[in-house]
Design a protein around this motif. Structure first.
Motif, PDB file in Angstrom:
ATOM      1  N   PHE A 268      16.025  -0.583  -2.830  1.00 61.75           N
ATOM      2  CA  PHE A 268      14.563   0.310  -3.240  1.00 61.75           C
ATOM      3  C   PHE A 268      13.551  -1.056  -3.536  1.00 61.75           C
ATOM      4  CE2 PHE A 268      18.049   2.842  -4.229  1.00 61.75           C
ATOM      5  CZ  PHE A 268      17.338   4.022  -4.390  1.00 61.75           C
ATOM      6  N   ILE A 269      12.110  -0.743  -2.793  1.00 66.16           N
ATOM      7  CA  ILE A 269      10.853  -2.049  -2.768  1.00 66.16           C
ATOM      8  C   ILE A 269      10.001  -1.114  -3.503  1.00 66.16           C
ATOM      9  CG2 ILE A 269       9.219  -3.210  -1.721  1.00 66.16           C
ATOM     10  CD1 ILE A 269      11.782  -2.846   0.962  1.00 66.16           C
ATOM     11  N   MET A 270       9.283  -1.733  -4.317  1.00 60.70           N
ATOM     12  CA  MET A 270       7.960  -1.139  -4.907  1.00 60.70           C
ATOM     13  C   MET A 270       7.025  -1.945  -4.655  1.00 60.70           C
ATOM     14  SD  MET A 270       5.255  -1.720  -6.547  1.00 60.70           S
ATOM     15  CE  MET A 270       3.843  -0.172  -5.965  1.00 60.70           C
ATOM     16  N   GLY A 271       6.243  -2.084  -3.268  1.00 65.45           N
ATOM     17  CA  GLY A 271       4.886  -2.267  -2.828  1.00 65.45           C
ATOM     18  C   GLY A 271       4.852  -1.796  -1.411  1.00 65.45           C
ATOM     19  N   GLY A 272       3.793  -2.359  -0.709  1.00 66.79           N
ATOM     20  CA  GLY A 272       3.074  -1.667   0.244  1.00 66.79           C
ATOM     21  C   GLY A 272       2.217  -0.821   0.396  1.00 66.79           C
ATOM     22  N   ASN A 273       1.376  -0.602   1.336  1.00 66.02           N
ATOM     23  CA  ASN A 273       0.726   1.226   0.727  1.00 66.02           C
ATOM     24  C   ASN A 273       0.736   1.854   2.558  1.00 66.02           C
ATOM     25  OD1 ASN A 273      -0.229  -1.616   2.526  1.00 66.02           O
ATOM     26  ND2 ASN A 273      -2.214  -0.705   1.799  1.00 66.02           N
TER      27      ASN A 273
ATOM     28  N   PRO B  74      14.358   0.979  15.564  1.00 71.81           N
ATOM     29  CA  PRO B  74      15.580   1.654  15.294  1.00 71.81           C
ATOM     30  C   PRO B  74      15.554   1.852  13.951  1.00 71.81           C
ATOM     31  CG  PRO B  74      15.362  -0.884  15.436  1.00 71.81           C
ATOM     32  CD  PRO B  74      13.877  -0.796  15.350  1.00 71.81           C
ATOM     33  N   HIS B  75      15.348   1.506  13.237  1.00 73.17           N
ATOM     34  CA  HIS B  75      15.235   1.459  12.281  1.00 73.17           C
ATOM     35  C   HIS B  75      14.111   2.434  11.250  1.00 73.17           C
ATOM     36  CE1 HIS B  75      16.985   1.247   7.744  1.00 73.17           C
ATOM     37  NE2 HIS B  75      15.953   0.857   7.757  1.00 73.17           N
ATOM     38  N   ARG B  76      14.778   3.711  10.428  1.00 80.04           N
ATOM     39  CA  ARG B  76      13.706   4.893   9.557  1.00 80.04           C
ATOM     40  C   ARG B  76      13.669   4.190   8.087  1.00 80.04           C
ATOM     41  NH1 ARG B  76      11.484   8.271  13.397  1.00 80.04           N
ATOM     42  NH2 ARG B  76      10.704   9.643  11.998  1.00 80.04           N
ATOM     43  N   VAL B  77      12.529   4.228   7.383  1.00 83.18           N
ATOM     44  CA  VAL B  77      12.205   3.675   5.838  1.00 83.18           C
ATOM     45  C   VAL B  77      11.954   5.231   5.065  1.00 83.18           C
ATOM     46  CG1 VAL B  77      12.182   1.861   6.595  1.00 83.18           C
ATOM     47  CG2 VAL B  77      10.258   2.870   5.588  1.00 83.18           C
ATOM     48  N   SER B  78      12.405   5.047   4.474  1.00 81.98           N
ATOM     49  CA  SER B  78      11.912   6.042   3.521  1.00 81.98           C
ATOM     50  C   SER B  78      11.115   6.557   2.437  1.00 81.98           C
ATOM     51  CB  SER B  78      12.792   6.868   2.382  1.00 81.98           C
ATOM     52  OG  SER B  78      12.994   8.123   1.202  1.00 81.98           O
ATOM     53  N   ILE B  79       9.518   6.564   2.672  1.00 80.43           N
ATOM     54  CA  ILE B  79       8.079   6.604   2.090  1.00 80.43           C
ATOM     55  C   ILE B  79       8.292   7.629   0.699  1.00 80.43           C
ATOM     56  CG2 ILE B  79       5.830   5.821   1.986  1.00 80.43           C
ATOM     57  CD1 ILE B  79       7.871   4.339   3.809  1.00 80.43           C
ATOM     58  N   MET B  80       8.299   7.235  -0.377  1.00 78.90           N
ATOM     59  CA  MET B  80       8.156   7.775  -1.184  1.00 78.90           C
ATOM     60  C   MET B  80       7.069   9.160  -1.731  1.00 78.90           C
ATOM     61  SD  MET B  80       9.997   6.123  -4.144  1.00 78.90           S
ATOM     62  CE  MET B  80      11.217   4.578  -4.107  1.00 78.90           C
TER      63      MET B  80
ATOM     64  N   TYR C 164       4.109   0.420 -12.540  1.00 79.18           N
ATOM     65  CA  TYR C 164       4.270   0.550 -11.149  1.00 79.18           C
ATOM     66  C   TYR C 164       5.723   0.640 -10.476  1.00 79.18           C
ATOM     67  CZ  TYR C 164      -1.093  -0.093 -10.562  1.00 79.18           C
ATOM     68  OH  TYR C 164      -2.153   0.598 -11.675  1.00 79.18           O
ATOM     69  N   ASP C 165       6.390  -1.031 -10.509  1.00 73.99           N
ATOM     70  CA  ASP C 165       7.308  -1.025 -10.607  1.00 73.99           C
ATOM     71  C   ASP C 165       8.788  -0.015 -11.431  1.00 73.99           C
ATOM     72  OD1 ASP C 165       6.868  -3.232  -8.921  1.00 73.99           O
ATOM     73  OD2 ASP C 165       6.804  -4.726 -11.513  1.00 73.99           O
ATOM     74  N   ALA C 166       8.222   0.411 -12.364  1.00 73.62           N
ATOM     75  CA  ALA C 166       9.297   1.381 -13.122  1.00 73.62           C
ATOM     76  C   ALA C 166       9.221   2.738 -12.300  1.00 73.62           C
ATOM     77  CB  ALA C 166       9.077   2.138 -14.305  1.00 73.62           C
ATOM     78  N   TYR C 167       8.874   3.581 -11.168  1.00 74.48           N
ATOM     79  CA  TYR C 167       8.502   4.323  -9.842  1.00 74.48           C
ATOM     80  C   TYR C 167      10.378   4.047  -9.538  1.00 74.48           C
ATOM     81  CZ  TYR C 167       3.915   6.130 -11.590  1.00 74.48           C
ATOM     82  OH  TYR C 167       3.944   6.616 -12.507  1.00 74.48           O
ATOM     83  N   ALA C 168      10.298   2.650  -8.593  1.00 76.20           N
ATOM     84  CA  ALA C 168      10.875   2.038  -7.888  1.00 76.20           C
ATOM     85  C   ALA C 168      12.321   2.117  -8.097  1.00 76.20           C
ATOM     86  CB  ALA C 168      10.666   0.668  -6.829  1.00 76.20           C
ATOM     87  N   MET C 169      12.110   2.208  -9.803  1.00 78.37           N
ATOM     88  CA  MET C 169      13.762   1.524 -10.519  1.00 78.37           C
ATOM     89  C   MET C 169      14.059   3.547 -10.728  1.00 78.37           C
ATOM     90  SD  MET C 169      15.959  -0.522 -11.706  1.00 78.37           S
ATOM     91  CE  MET C 169      15.615  -1.492 -11.602  1.00 78.37           C
ATOM     92  N   ALA C 170      13.007   4.082 -11.274  1.00 76.84           N
ATOM     93  CA  ALA C 170      13.462   5.454 -11.205  1.00 76.84           C
ATOM     94  C   ALA C 170      14.323   6.021 -10.261  1.00 76.84           C
ATOM     95  CB  ALA C 170      12.064   6.086 -12.012  1.00 76.84           C
ATOM     96  N   ALA C 171      13.658   5.928  -9.459  1.00 78.70           N
ATOM     97  CA  ALA C 171      14.048   6.846  -8.009  1.00 78.70           C
ATOM     98  C   ALA C 171      15.271   5.949  -7.296  1.00 78.70           C
ATOM     99  CB  ALA C 171      13.079   6.240  -6.558  1.00 78.70           C
TER     100      ALA C 171
ATOM    101  N   ILE D  93      10.844   3.427   0.062  1.00 80.02           N
ATOM    102  CA  ILE D  93       9.950   2.251  -0.398  1.00 80.02           C
ATOM    103  C   ILE D  93       9.187   2.772  -1.752  1.00 80.02           C
ATOM    104  CG2 ILE D  93       7.551   0.849   0.388  1.00 80.02           C
ATOM    105  CD1 ILE D  93       9.444   0.821   2.595  1.00 80.02           C
ATOM    106  N   SER D  94       8.296   2.719  -2.570  1.00 87.50           N
ATOM    107  CA  SER D  94       7.485   3.067  -3.363  1.00 87.50           C
ATOM    108  C   SER D  94       6.394   2.229  -3.411  1.00 87.50           C
ATOM    109  CB  SER D  94       8.236   3.102  -4.877  1.00 87.50           C
ATOM    110  OG  SER D  94       7.345   3.316  -6.422  1.00 87.50           O
ATOM    111  N   THR D  95       5.676   3.445  -2.562  1.00 90.18           N
ATOM    112  CA  THR D  95       4.067   2.356  -2.515  1.00 90.18           C
ATOM    113  C   THR D  95       3.051   2.305  -3.617  1.00 90.18           C
ATOM    114  OG1 THR D  95       2.967   4.661  -1.632  1.00 90.18           O
ATOM    115  CG2 THR D  95       4.260   2.816  -0.071  1.00 90.18           C
ATOM    116  N   TRP D  96       1.981   1.380  -3.806  1.00 90.87           N
ATOM    117  CA  TRP D  96       0.937   1.925  -4.489  1.00 90.87           C
ATOM    118  C   TRP D  96       0.097   3.667  -4.383  1.00 90.87           C
ATOM    119  CZ3 TRP D  96      -5.536   1.329  -3.904  1.00 90.87           C
ATOM    120  CH2 TRP D  96      -5.183   0.921  -4.964  1.00 90.87           C
ATOM    121  N   GLU D  97      -0.205   3.292  -3.586  1.00 91.45           N
ATOM    122  CA  GLU D  97      -0.587   5.065  -3.610  1.00 91.45           C
ATOM    123  C   GLU D  97       0.028   6.090  -4.003  1.00 91.45           C
ATOM    124  OE1 GLU D  97      -2.143   3.660   0.411  1.00 91.45           O
ATOM    125  OE2 GLU D  97      -0.128   3.200  -0.321  1.00 91.45           O
TER     126      GLU D  97
END
Length: 323
Positions: free
Chosen positions: A152-157, A298-304, A252-259, A192-196
């Motif tokens: 689980f990542i908090m970051g990116g957009n 080859p790898h797909r990620v999940s963007i919240m 911000y970081d709490a969203y990734a942790m919650a997920a 990924i929990s993005t900034w937006e």
């Protein structure tokens, strides 16, 4: 039921502290270790911040590991004062002179790979800062990501809106090469929990005040941390970014942790390939989404994209009721 096993990689600022406390308050979670990296503050401040959070929550038995003090390539020139010069609002005067003795001798990268090997396919890694420790881990041990349960990542957009550059989010811009490596080489389930995403699912300032006014050491600690920090000031936040997202409280970081703690918190997401741009003066560090599969990743990620705010509020409130 077996507990969920976590490694938390952090550049411990105020929102990281909130996320860590959220994990510590979860009854079905065991935090195997906290690995530290540069980001919101210097590496030394980050290590001390983590120790302080664990002490407030009476969880000092959790091992803390020191990681990378800067990006893989060059030096970062990103400002590190969003949460004060020390990452925790510049309100803590009683620093522990013996903090170095409380940090594990083992390097954070070594600890990550070892813990994943000791608990194969059971460990969730929650990355709350620049991804430098993770990038070095996969370079030293290419099999490391495959031994994780998920990431689980908090970051990116996801929309080209930046918060420190025109198109880039802080964690990714601090070390674009590491973000690129992680999203290319980690093929475990990645969320990924993005900034937006964080900004579009913000909470009210009324909830913020209610949460901090709980009668507990953790709530009093968080109230102190946010008391002089402009990032938690309704007046100071009347800035350009309100043009995009409007006013409100964002941890911000709490969203990734919650997920990570409760997958039903995320009610909608996009699954696709992603690419972190490394070139150019405008787009360096930006994460580009590939929903039409033009890059043939080859790898797909999940963007919240959407969040159950009631469940998120409950996790935040519970984090400050301890101990």
């Amino acid at each position: 039921m077996a507990k969920k096993l976590l490694i938390i990689d952090t550049d411990c600022g105020i929102d990281d502290a909130q996320a860590i406390m959220m994990a510590l308050a979860a009854p079905d979670v065991q935090v195997l270790g906290v690995t530290c990296c540069f980001g919101n503050a210097s590496l030394e401040d980050v290590c001390q911040n983590v120790l302080r959070v664990l002490a407030v929550c009476k969880r000092e038995e959790i091992p803390v590991f020191q990681g990378l003090a800067g990006p893989l390539v060059g030096a970062t020139d990103m400002p590190m004062d969003h949460f004060g010069s020390d990452g925790l609002g510049d309100v803590l005067e009683d620093r522990d002179p013996d903090w170095r003795q409380k940090i594990q001798k083992e390097h954070a990268v070594s600890a990550m790979t070892r813990l994943a090997s000791e608990h194969p396919h059971q460990v969730s890694l929650v990355a709350l800062g620049p991804l430098t420790n993770l990038a070095l881990a996969v370079r030293l041990d290419p099999g490391f990501p495959d031994r994780l349960k998920d990431l689980f990542i908090m970051g990116g957009n996801m929309e080209g809106k930046g918060n420190v550059t025109l198109c880039g989010e802080f964690n990714f811009v601090c070390d674009p090469e590491s973000a690129h490596i992680v999203l290319e080489d980690f093929h475990c389930p990645t969320h990924i929990s993005t900034w937006e995403y964080c900004c579009r699912n913000k909470l009210t300032w009324e909830f913020f005040e209610e949460m901090l006014n709980q009668d507990s050491p953790a709530a009093r600690f968080m109230k102190l941390l946010t008391s002089r920090c402009s990032a938690y000031s309704q007046t100071a936040l009347k800035t350009k970014r309100d043009v995009h997202f409007g006013p409100g409280f964002v941890s911000y970081d709490a969203y990734a942790m919650a997920a990570c703690l409760d997958d039903t918190v995320v009610t909608k997401s996009i699954e696709c390939g992603v690419h972190v741009e490394l070139q150019g003066s405008v787009c360096r560090g930006m994460m580009a989404l590939d929903p039409t599969d033009q890059l043939k990743k080859p790898h797909r990620v999940s963007i919240m994209t959407e969040c159950d705010l009631e469940k998120f509020r409950m996790l935040l409130s519970r984090s400050l009721r301890q101990p």
